[in-house]
Design a protein around this motif. Structure first.
Motif, PDB file in Angstrom:
ATOM      1  N   GLY A 129       7.781  29.770 -43.480  1.00 34.35           N
ATOM      2  CA  GLY A 129       7.811  30.023 -44.919  1.00 34.35           C
ATOM      3  C   GLY A 129       8.763  29.119 -45.675  1.00 34.35           C
ATOM      4  N   ILE A 130       9.893  28.754 -45.057  1.00 41.02           N
ATOM      5  CA  ILE A 130      10.878  27.917 -45.765  1.00 41.02           C
ATOM      6  C   ILE A 130      10.674  26.431 -45.481  1.00 41.02           C
ATOM      7  CG2 ILE A 130      12.609  29.741 -45.898  1.00 41.02           C
ATOM      8  CD1 ILE A 130      14.042  28.493 -43.518  1.00 41.02           C
ATOM      9  N   LYS A 173      14.359  32.964 -47.938  1.00 37.61           N
ATOM     10  CA  LYS A 173      13.543  32.613 -49.105  1.00 37.61           C
ATOM     11  C   LYS A 173      14.002  31.311 -49.746  1.00 37.61           C
ATOM     12  CE  LYS A 173      12.625  37.501 -50.076  1.00 37.61           C
ATOM     13  NZ  LYS A 173      12.813  38.620 -51.028  1.00 37.61           N
ATOM     14  N   TYR A 174      14.810  30.552 -49.022  1.00 30.55           N
ATOM     15  CA  TYR A 174      15.373  29.328 -49.585  1.00 30.55           C
ATOM     16  C   TYR A 174      14.789  28.129 -48.849  1.00 30.55           C
ATOM     17  CZ  TYR A 174      18.857  26.484 -51.973  1.00 30.55           C
ATOM     18  OH  TYR A 174      19.488  25.562 -52.792  1.00 30.55           O
ATOM     19  N   VAL A 179       9.360  33.229 -40.675  1.00 33.21           N
ATOM     20  CA  VAL A 179      10.318  32.894 -41.725  1.00 33.21           C
ATOM     21  C   VAL A 179      10.492  31.379 -41.815  1.00 33.21           C
ATOM     22  CG1 VAL A 179      12.725  33.077 -42.467  1.00 33.21           C
ATOM     23  CG2 VAL A 179      11.548  35.089 -41.556  1.00 33.21           C
ATOM     24  N   ASP A 204      19.913  34.353 -49.776  1.00 27.22           N
ATOM     25  CA  ASP A 204      18.900  34.867 -48.864  1.00 27.22           C
ATOM     26  C   ASP A 204      18.172  33.655 -48.285  1.00 27.22           C
ATOM     27  OD1 ASP A 204      16.856  36.022 -47.490  1.00 27.22           O
ATOM     28  OD2 ASP A 204      16.018  37.154 -49.173  1.00 27.22           O
TER      29      ASP A 204
END
Length: 612
Positions: free
Chosen positions: A92-93, A466-467, A89, A463
Motif C-alpha cells: 500500500g505504501i 499510510k505514508y 501494508v 501513521d
C-alpha cells in the motif's frame, strides 16, 4: 526535491553543525524505513551508510515480499498472519515496487516432502484467510499433474503429484530502500552514503552522544552529535556495538549466506515463480523465478564468517543449486557456463533465536499424530462442528513444540531484536525485509521515549502504514491501470511502449519527473533514451555516485540485462565522469570497481579465463 551530490555537501555541513535527535547508522532497509518515519515525524534525523544505500544485505535478497506459507506446515499461524498483513501494508505504501505474482508449488511423492497435496490445500486455504484474499482473483487453487506439466513442461514428471498456486509478491529490494531514503530526504532528513562510522561519542555521563565518521569520498573525518544513536547495520551490528568503548558487547549475530544464479529464460523457462523442496530430504526449499527475460534461482543458507562487504559465490554454492534445479528440470541441463549473473548476500540472523528460517530452514518437526489432529480439527471447523476456539487451542498446543534450538544455520529464526545498551545505544537487528516497517516502528517508539524522558522533547509519530515512500503515490487497488497511464505520458514524449512501461514500473509516481528530462538533457551517445533518462534521474534525484550504484542497485541492469550491459558500460562511465567532473584517476577507480563487481557476478573466477 533534489537528492544529488550537491545535496550531499549540504547534508554533511548540517551533520557537522547540528545536534540531531537521532543518528541512524546503516542505510539498508531497516535504517531507511526508520529514517522515513523519523523525518516525517519531525525529528532532526541523520543517516550514514559506509557503502551505497542498500549495498549490503538489502540488495541481495530473493527479491520477494514473501508471505511465509511454509510456516503453516508447523502451524505457525501468528507468524504467517503478521507477515501477510504487513506485506499488504508495504504494497500500500510502495505500490510500484511489490507486485502480486502468484507462486506455484509443485508437490512430489518423495521422502521429506514439506507438503502433501492434502496438507498443502489446508495450508493454502488458511493462508488465504490470513491474507484476506479468499474469494478474490488471488485465491489459491490446485493443479493436477497434467495441468502442472502443461504449465511448466520442463518440470520433472516422475513422482509429481500436482501443485498448489497461491499469492506471493515479487519485489525490487534495492529500489524499496532508495525510495524510503528519498522520502526521508524530502522530509528534511540528512541521508548520506559513503560515510563510515569509526567511533562512538559519549557525554560526561558516559551516554552515547553521536559518532565520529569518515567521509570516504573526501577522506575527511568529523563528528556528528546526536541525542539518540540507532544501530541498523545488519551483519555489522556486532561490529558497531564492539566499537563502543563503554560496552562489553557480547556478539549476537550469526550471518548466513544466500546465493542466487541467473540464466536466460530460453535455457530455463518458468511462467511464474515456482517454489519446491530440494529433493534432498534436507528440509529446505528453492525458488525459481522469472524476471525480465531471465530466470533466477536460489537460495543457499550457509554459515558465513568472511568479509561482510564482499560475500561471494563459491563452487559449492553453484554445485548445490545446479544439482537441485537440473534434477527438477531434467531437460534444462544447466551448466556453470549458462549462468549469466549471480549474487551472494548475507542474512543478519540472531544466534539466540529459535524457530524456522522462512526461506528454507526446517522447524523442529511435529509428530504425525499431532499433525493429523490439527488437520482434523480444522476440517471439523470448516464443517461447523467445532468453534474457532477449539482450533486456536489446538494450534497453541502445537506451537509450544515448534521452537528449534539446533545449531544449524537454517534453523535460526528470522525474528528481530531491539536492544538498548546501558549507555543508550539502540540496536535493531535480525528480521526479514517484509517486516522492515514494523522494526522501524519499534525503534521509533524507543527513540521518542528516550527523547521525552532524557531531553524533554516530545514528538508524535506518523501513521507509517499510510505514508507512501517516494514514487508510491498511486492507488494500490488500481496500480496497474495507473502505471499504464503513466507509461503513456512517456510514450507521448517519444519513448517506445515498452520503455515507457519499464520506466513507469521502475519509478511509480515519480515517472513524470523522469519523462520531463526528455526536454532537458541530450540523449547520451551509446545509450537508449530510456537509459539516458534513468542515468540522469539517478544522478539528480537518487544519489547514484558511481557506475556500480546505477547499474547494480538503481536499475538491476547487471543482474537481469547482462546481455546488453557491456555495450553501455563505457557510455555510462563517460557521462558520469563528465557530470561529476572526475579526474582520470577517479574514473579509472570507478571503472575498476565496476569491473570487479561484474567479474564476481559473472563467476569469472569459477568459469576460468575462457568465459566472457
Amino acid at each position: 526535491m533534489v537528492f544529488s551530490i550537491k545535496r550531499r555537501k549540504q547534508d554533511i555541513k548540517a551533520l557537522k553543525e547540528e545536534t540531531l535527535d537521532v543518528l541512524i547508522i546503516g542505510g539498508g532497509i531497516t535504517g531507511a524505513g526508520t529514517a522515513l518515519q523519523a523525518s516525517a515525524s519531525g525529528l532532526k534525523t541523520g543517516l550514514v551508510e559506509m557503502q551505497d544505500f542498500a549495498e549490503g544485505t538489502s540488495s541481495r535478497s530473493t527479491k520477494l515480499v514473501h508471505g511465509g506459507l511454509r510456516y503453516l506446515k508447523n502451524f505457525d499461524v501468528e507468524v504467517v498472519a503478521d507477515t501477510v498483513q504487513e506485506r499488504a501494508v508495504v504494497q500500500g505504501i510502495a505500490p510500484h515496487i511489490p507486485k502480486a505474482d502468484p507462486m506455484i508449488l509443485p508437490i512430489y511423492d518423495e521422502p521429506g516432502s514439506t507438503f502433501s497435496m492434502f496438507s498443502l490445500k489446508i495450508a493454502m486455504d488458511l493462508y488465504d484467510r490470513l491474507a484476506s484474499v479468499t474469494g478474490t482473483k488471488y485465491a489459491n487453487y490446485t493443479l493436477t499433474k497434467e495441468e502442472v506439466l502443461k504449465r511448466e513442461p520442463q518440470l520433472k514428471s516422475e513422482g509429481l503429484l500436482g501443485a498448489g498456486v497461491y499469492l506471493d509478491y515479487r519485489n525490487n529490494d534495492s529500489r524499496l530502500v532508495i525510495e524510503n531514503i528519498k522520502r526521508a530526504a524530502a522530509d528534511g532528513g540528512h541521508m548520506v552514503s559513503r560515510v563510515k562510522v569509526v567511533g562512538l561519542l559519549h557525554d560526561e555521563n558516559d551516554k552515547v552522544s553521536g559518532a565520529e565518521v569518515k567521509d570516504l569520498l573526501t577522506g575527511e573525518t568529523f563528528e556528528i552529535k546526536a541525542r539518540v544513536v540507532l544501530n541498523t547495520t545488519g551483519p555489522w551490528s556486532d561490529t558497531i556495538r564492539q566499537m563502543d568503548s563503554k560496552l562489553d558487547a557480547v556478539p549476537q549475530m550469526r550471518p548466513t549466506k544466500g546465493v542466487h544464479l541467473v540464466v536466460d529464460n530460453k535455457k530455463l523457462y518458468v511462467p511464474q515463480p515456482t517454489y519446491f523442496d530440494t529433493g534432498k530430504n534436507d528440509g529446505r526449499m528453492v525458488f525459481v523465478i522469472p524476471r525480465e527475460e531471465k530466470t533466477y534461482f536460489g537460495t543457499t543458507d550457509t554459515d558465513y564468517k568472511g568479509d561482510f562487504a564482499h560475500p561471494t559465490v563459491d563452487q559449492e554454492d553453484v554445485d548445490y543449486l545446479l544439482d537441485i534445479v537440473n534434477t527438477r528440470y531434467p531437460s534444462a541441463n544447466i551448466t556453470i557456463d549458462d549462468i549469466e549473473s549471480s549474487w551472494a548476500g548475507l542474512r543478519p540472523l540472531i544466534s539466540s533465536n529459535g524457530g524456522s528460517d522462512y526461506n528454507g530452514g526446517n522447524s523442529q518437526p511435529i509428530s504425525d499424530e499431532s499433525f493429523e489432529k490439527v488437520i482434523s480439527t480444522i476440517e471439523q471447523y470448516q464443517k461447523g462442528n467445532v468453534d474457532r476456539y477449539t482450533v486456536e487451542d489446538a494450534l497453541k498446543n502445537i506451537e509450544t513444540s515448534n521452537s528449534e534450538l539446533e545449531s544449524n544455520p537454517s534453523a535460526i529464526s528470522r525474528g528481530s531484536a531491539l536492544d538498548i545498551d546501558e549507555d543508550g545505544l539502540i540496536t535493531v537487528a535480525g528480521g526479514k525485509l517484509t517486516d522492515y516497517r514494523k522494526m522501524a516502528i519499534g525503534a521509533m517508539k524507543a527513540i521518542v521515549e528516550i527523547l521525552q524522558s532524557d531531553f524533554n522533547v516530545s514528538y508524535e509519530l506518523i501513521d507509517s502504514a499510510k505514508y507512501p515512500v517516494s514514487g508510491g503515490e498511486l492507488n494500490p487497488q488500481e496500480v496497474e491501470e495507473e502505471t499504464e497511464t503513466l507509461a503513456q505520458m512517456g510514450v507521448e514524449k517519444g519513448l517506445s511502449d515498452s520503455a515507457g512501461l519499464y520506466l513507469a514500473h521502475l519509478y511509480g509516481s515519480n515517472a513524470p519527473k523522469v519523462f520531463a528530462l526528455i526536454d532537458e538533457v541530450e540523449q547520451v551517445e551509446g545509450l537508449t533514451l530510456a537509459d539516458t533518462l534513468s542515468l540522469y534521474y539517478a544522478m539528480d534525484e537518487e544519489m547514484a555516485l558511481t557506475p556500480s550504484d546505477f547499474l547494480i542497485r538503481r536499475t538491476n541492469h547487471m543482474l537481469f540485462m547482462r546481455d546488453t550491459l557491456n555495450a553501455i558500460i563505457e557510455p555510462v562511465i563517460a557521462e558520469m565522469a563528465r557530470y561529476y567532473d572526475w579526474t582520470e584517476e577517479a574514473k579509472a577507480r570507478y571503472r575498476k570497481e565496476l569491473e570487479t563487481a561484474i567479474a564476481e557476478s559473472d563467476l569469472k573466477n569459477l568459469k576460468g579465463d575462457g568465459n566472457r
